[in-house]
Design a protein around this motif. Structure first.
Motif, mmCIF file in Angstrom:
data_model
loop_
_atom_site.group_PDB
_atom_site.id
_atom_site.type_symbol
_atom_site.label_atom_id
_atom_site.label_comp_id
_atom_site.label_asym_id
_atom_site.label_seq_id
_atom_site.Cartn_x
_atom_site.Cartn_y
_atom_site.Cartn_z
ATOM 1 N N PRO A 193 -32.361 -9.594 -17.145
ATOM 2 C CA PRO A 193 -33.467 -8.669 -17.416
ATOM 3 C C PRO A 193 -33.443 -8.064 -18.819
ATOM 4 C CG PRO A 193 -32.406 -8.181 -15.311
ATOM 5 C CD PRO A 193 -31.516 -9.117 -16.036
ATOM 6 N N VAL A 194 -32.264 -7.983 -19.455
ATOM 7 C CA VAL A 194 -32.162 -7.290 -20.743
ATOM 8 C C VAL A 194 -31.988 -8.235 -21.924
ATOM 9 C CG1 VAL A 194 -31.219 -5.197 -19.719
ATOM 10 C CG2 VAL A 194 -29.655 -7.024 -20.426
ATOM 11 N N LEU A 195 -31.879 -9.520 -21.655
ATOM 12 C CA LEU A 195 -31.693 -10.486 -22.742
ATOM 13 C C LEU A 195 -33.010 -10.640 -23.502
ATOM 14 C CD1 LEU A 195 -29.366 -12.284 -23.749
ATOM 15 C CD2 LEU A 195 -30.348 -14.144 -22.411
ATOM 16 N N PRO A 196 -33.004 -10.451 -24.814
ATOM 17 C CA PRO A 196 -34.256 -10.535 -25.586
ATOM 18 C C PRO A 196 -34.904 -11.913 -25.484
ATOM 19 C CG PRO A 196 -32.495 -9.556 -26.888
ATOM 20 C CD PRO A 196 -31.861 -10.098 -25.653
ATOM 21 N N VAL A 232 -21.713 -16.379 -20.343
ATOM 22 C CA VAL A 232 -20.857 -15.365 -19.727
ATOM 23 C C VAL A 232 -19.424 -15.891 -19.753
ATOM 24 C CG1 VAL A 232 -20.401 -13.982 -17.679
ATOM 25 C CG2 VAL A 232 -22.757 -14.647 -18.236
ATOM 26 N N ARG A 233 -18.537 -15.176 -20.403
ATOM 27 C CA ARG A 233 -17.169 -15.637 -20.577
ATOM 28 C C ARG A 233 -16.328 -15.352 -19.328
ATOM 29 N NH1 ARG A 233 -15.343 -14.867 -26.740
ATOM 30 N NH2 ARG A 233 -14.197 -16.711 -26.085
ATOM 31 N N THR A 234 -15.225 -16.070 -19.228
ATOM 32 C CA THR A 234 -14.349 -15.968 -18.051
ATOM 33 C C THR A 234 -13.905 -14.536 -17.796
ATOM 34 O OG1 THR A 234 -13.541 -18.171 -18.622
ATOM 35 C CG2 THR A 234 -12.295 -16.938 -16.977
ATOM 36 N N VAL A 235 -13.581 -13.821 -18.861
ATOM 37 C CA VAL A 235 -13.023 -12.477 -18.727
ATOM 38 C C VAL A 235 -14.042 -11.476 -18.180
ATOM 39 C CG1 VAL A 235 -13.594 -11.634 -21.039
ATOM 40 C CG2 VAL A 235 -11.478 -10.883 -19.949
ATOM 41 N N ALA A 236 -15.333 -11.861 -18.140
ATOM 42 C CA ALA A 236 -16.361 -10.936 -17.642
ATOM 43 C C ALA A 236 -16.320 -10.784 -16.128
ATOM 44 C CB ALA A 236 -17.744 -11.434 -18.067
ATOM 45 N N ALA A 237 -15.655 -11.708 -15.429
ATOM 46 C CA ALA A 237 -15.607 -11.653 -13.961
ATOM 47 C C ALA A 237 -15.004 -10.339 -13.489
ATOM 48 C CB ALA A 237 -14.801 -12.831 -13.421
ATOM 49 N N GLY A 238 -15.719 -9.647 -12.612
ATOM 50 C CA GLY A 238 -15.232 -8.401 -12.040
ATOM 51 C C GLY A 238 -15.384 -7.177 -12.918
ATOM 52 N N GLN A 239 -15.947 -7.317 -14.108
ATOM 53 C CA GLN A 239 -16.065 -6.187 -15.025
ATOM 54 C C GLN A 239 -17.280 -5.324 -14.702
ATOM 55 O OE1 GLN A 239 -13.862 -5.260 -17.250
ATOM 56 N NE2 GLN A 239 -12.530 -7.004 -16.817
ATOM 57 N N ASP A 240 -17.188 -4.060 -15.126
ATOM 58 C CA ASP A 240 -18.262 -3.102 -14.899
ATOM 59 C C ASP A 240 -19.508 -3.506 -15.692
ATOM 60 O OD1 ASP A 240 -19.587 -0.297 -15.988
ATOM 61 O OD2 ASP A 240 -18.917 -0.192 -13.894
ATOM 62 N N GLU A 241 -20.654 -3.257 -15.124
ATOM 63 C CA GLU A 241 -21.926 -3.631 -15.755
ATOM 64 C C GLU A 241 -22.100 -2.992 -17.124
ATOM 65 O OE1 GLU A 241 -26.730 -3.094 -14.888
ATOM 66 O OE2 GLU A 241 -25.286 -2.948 -13.236
ATOM 67 N N ASN A 242 -21.685 -1.749 -17.274
ATOM 68 C CA ASN A 242 -21.863 -1.042 -18.547
ATOM 69 C C ASN A 242 -21.073 -1.698 -19.684
ATOM 70 O OD1 ASN A 242 -23.602 0.881 -17.459
ATOM 71 N ND2 ASN A 242 -21.902 2.202 -16.813
ATOM 72 N N LEU A 243 -19.846 -2.165 -19.382
ATOM 73 C CA LEU A 243 -19.045 -2.834 -20.407
ATOM 74 C C LEU A 243 -19.737 -4.116 -20.879
ATOM 75 C CD1 LEU A 243 -15.405 -2.481 -18.973
ATOM 76 C CD2 LEU A 243 -16.341 -1.355 -21.000
ATOM 77 N N ILE A 244 -20.318 -4.847 -19.949
ATOM 78 C CA ILE A 244 -20.992 -6.103 -20.299
ATOM 79 C C ILE A 244 -22.242 -5.824 -21.119
ATOM 80 C CG2 ILE A 244 -22.183 -8.104 -19.335
ATOM 81 C CD1 ILE A 244 -20.233 -7.912 -16.944
ATOM 82 N N LEU A 245 -23.014 -4.824 -20.728
ATOM 83 C CA LEU A 245 -24.232 -4.486 -21.468
ATOM 84 C C LEU A 245 -23.912 -3.928 -22.846
ATOM 85 C CD1 LEU A 245 -26.449 -2.931 -18.648
ATOM 86 C CD2 LEU A 245 -26.574 -5.227 -19.640
#
Length: 522
Positions: free
Chosen positions: A181-184, A191-204
């Motif tokens: 929804p937020v990708l221009p 999406v990199r491997t380390v993103a698994a399980g991370q909080d949405e705010n950190l990813i955004l």
């Protein structure tokens, strides 16, 4: 498997070692003389277009023009392995829903170049994918990617990809729904491997940082002239922490207070759950000495590598390929030769895969294993080496063992070969590893004097040689150069030239000091 990152810092160099169960498998260097260029984005100018090799050479301000192959200008089949390593293996997710891209920034008004339309003196935006090797310049692409901790932003590409190392389907779907929804509009992402399980705010937050970087690149394009740097990727140390510091790393050990503080602060911002894994090494004994890394680095520069069972491998690099020979040494544990050969070959396969990663040997690699006669054993060896290569971040192709006992491998080069980084070509042998023996050298001088006496009446000349050769010519009971003077009735004034290789000499006229060597050569 216990994986660690060890970072050793000195006044002018930082070395980063990746270890698996205490064995060195990857080594990175960072210094003023060895700057990292991979990932940098430039506004370049097309210097030459060569349709015969389907490539163009781009002036980006380097001593050698960058090499852009037409295949690296195609918008399909993107290959990000040079920059992203493991995360280049992605599972694409269909993202054709136009409603998913609402608002946001637009991508650049500059269109992606087409191989058929590229012309000399044209401005072009490129990204470096491979460092220079020898006389070859950097390799570049027009497929831009800006890596962050959790995501990789891909301009001119509207698809979302997820690392294949994220196996949970629900987690893949969650991550996709966070980003989509937020990708221009006009942008894609990995999406990199380390993103698994991370909080949405950190990813955004990571996505917003990457978009800001692209906005800055867009602003620079409008104000600067080619060739010019548009975007400088992070340092080697930062890129290792960004790309390789994941769940499988047990700890990171740093022997510099300043660097330890910087790394810990950065990790606390991006991946706070990993901050406790970062340790400061304060012992008086050097970190790489205490962990045995220094000795392993020295071993990586030698051609001969010992195996744990008294066998060994020889690694020879040529212009066209790297050749590896496997030898059994004195190993004969079993009475069955086939069993002994299979054991040696298995150990060699594990060591070869480690050495290729450590030395970052790329291109064509041919391995001469010890002969195996049973097809089942050949298949086992093939599967073993494929299994070991799964640990490698580079893209690799392995062919089964041939009837001659040879295994052919192609490996993508990620960085400059460690041998080239840590050593220079020998000025004496020009890299051949051999020099002319002294007896042949004396004979060559004598043949020159024979030709000289047969064509000239002058008896006074100068002879310039390497200092080591001068010692040989003038030492011993019989002065070798004096013997030649008496035999051919010439007066030779011996001089030293430290720049001359051991295999060369120069004859000069006595008064004018002009070089007459070639005049009387063959």
């Amino acid at each position: 498997m216990k994986k660690e990152i060890l970072i050793n810092s000195t006044s002018n160099e930082v070395r980063i070692a990746i270890t698996e169960d205490g064995k060195l498998v990857e080594l990175f260097y960072e210094s003023p003389d060895l700057g990292r260029n991979v990932g940098d984005i430039y506004l370049g100018k097309v210097a030459r277009v060569m349709g015969g090799i389907r490539a163009a050479f781009i002036n980006i301000g380097f001593p050698q023009d960058a090499f852009l192959h037409f295949s690296d200008m195609d918008s399909s089949d993107n290959d990000y392995a040079s920059i992203l390593g493991d995360d280049s293996e992605v599972e694409e997710v269909d993202d054709d829903d136009e409603q998913a891209h609402q608002g946001g920034i637009k991508s650049s008004t500059r269109e992606r170049p087409n191989p058929t339309s590229i012309a000399r003196n044209q401005d072009i935006i490129i990204q470096i994918t491979k460092e220079p090797v020898g006389n070859k310049g950097v390799r570049v692409t027009t497929k831009f990617s800006i890596p962050g901790r959790y995501l990789v932003l891909i301009p001119y590409n509207r698809r979302i990809g997820v690392s294949k190392k994220i196996y949970n389907f629900r987690e893949k779907r969650r991550l996709k729904h966070i980003i989509r929804p937020v990708l221009p509009e006009g942008f894609g992402a990995i999406v990199r491997t380390v993103a698994a399980g991370q909080d949405e705010n950190l990813i955004l937050d990571d996505l917003n940082k990457l978009i800001s970087i692209w906005n800055e690149i867009q602003s620079k394009i409008k104000t600067i002239k080619a060739p010019a740097l548009l975007y400088k990727d992070v340092s080697t140390t930062s890129s290792v922490m960004r790309d390789l510091f994941r769940d499988d790393i047990q700890k990171v050990i740093v022997d510099s207070k300043k660097l330890h503080k910087q790394i810990k602060s950065s990790v606390e911002d991006t991946s706070p759950e990993y901050a406790d894994k970062i340790e400061y090494y304060s012992d008086s004994k050097p970190l790489f000495d205490a962990t045995g890394i220094e000795k392993q680095i020295e071993d990586s520069l030698t051609k001969k590598v010992w195996l744990k069972n008294s066998g060994y491998i020889i690694i020879e690099t040529t212009e066209a390929m790297t050749v590896i020979d496997v030898n059994s040494g004195k190993y004969a544990k079993s009475k069955d030769q086939e069993i002994n050969s299979l054991k040696i070959n298995f150990d060699a396969a594990r060591e070869i895969t480690r050495q290729l990663r450590l030395r970052d040997i790329g291109g064509i690699i041919v391995v001469d294993f010890i002969d195996l006669y049973e097809d089942e054993n050949k298949r086992k060896l093939f599967e073993e080496i494929r299994k070991e290569f799964r640990k490698d971040r580079a893209k690799i192709t392995v062919l089964p063992m041939s009837d001659f006992g040879l295994m052919q491998i192609t490996r993508q080069r990620i960085r400059q070969n460690i041998l080239h980084r840590m050593s220079d070509q020998c000025p004496m042998c020009s890299g051949s590893g051999r020099v002319q023996n002294k007896m042949s050298y004396i004979t060559e001088i004598e043949r020159w004097l024979q030709r000289y006496k047969g064509a000239s009446n002058s008896t006074f000349i100068r002879l310039r040689v390497n200092p080591l050769i001068k010692n040989y010519l003038t030492s011993g009971i019989i002065n070798k150069i004096l013997r030649l003077c008496l035999r051919y009735r010439v007066l030779v004034k011996l001089e030293v030239d430290e720049k001359l290789p051991l295999s060369e000499f120069k004859f000069l006229s006595l008064k004018e000091k002009t070089d007459i060597t070639d005049e009387y050569a063959l």
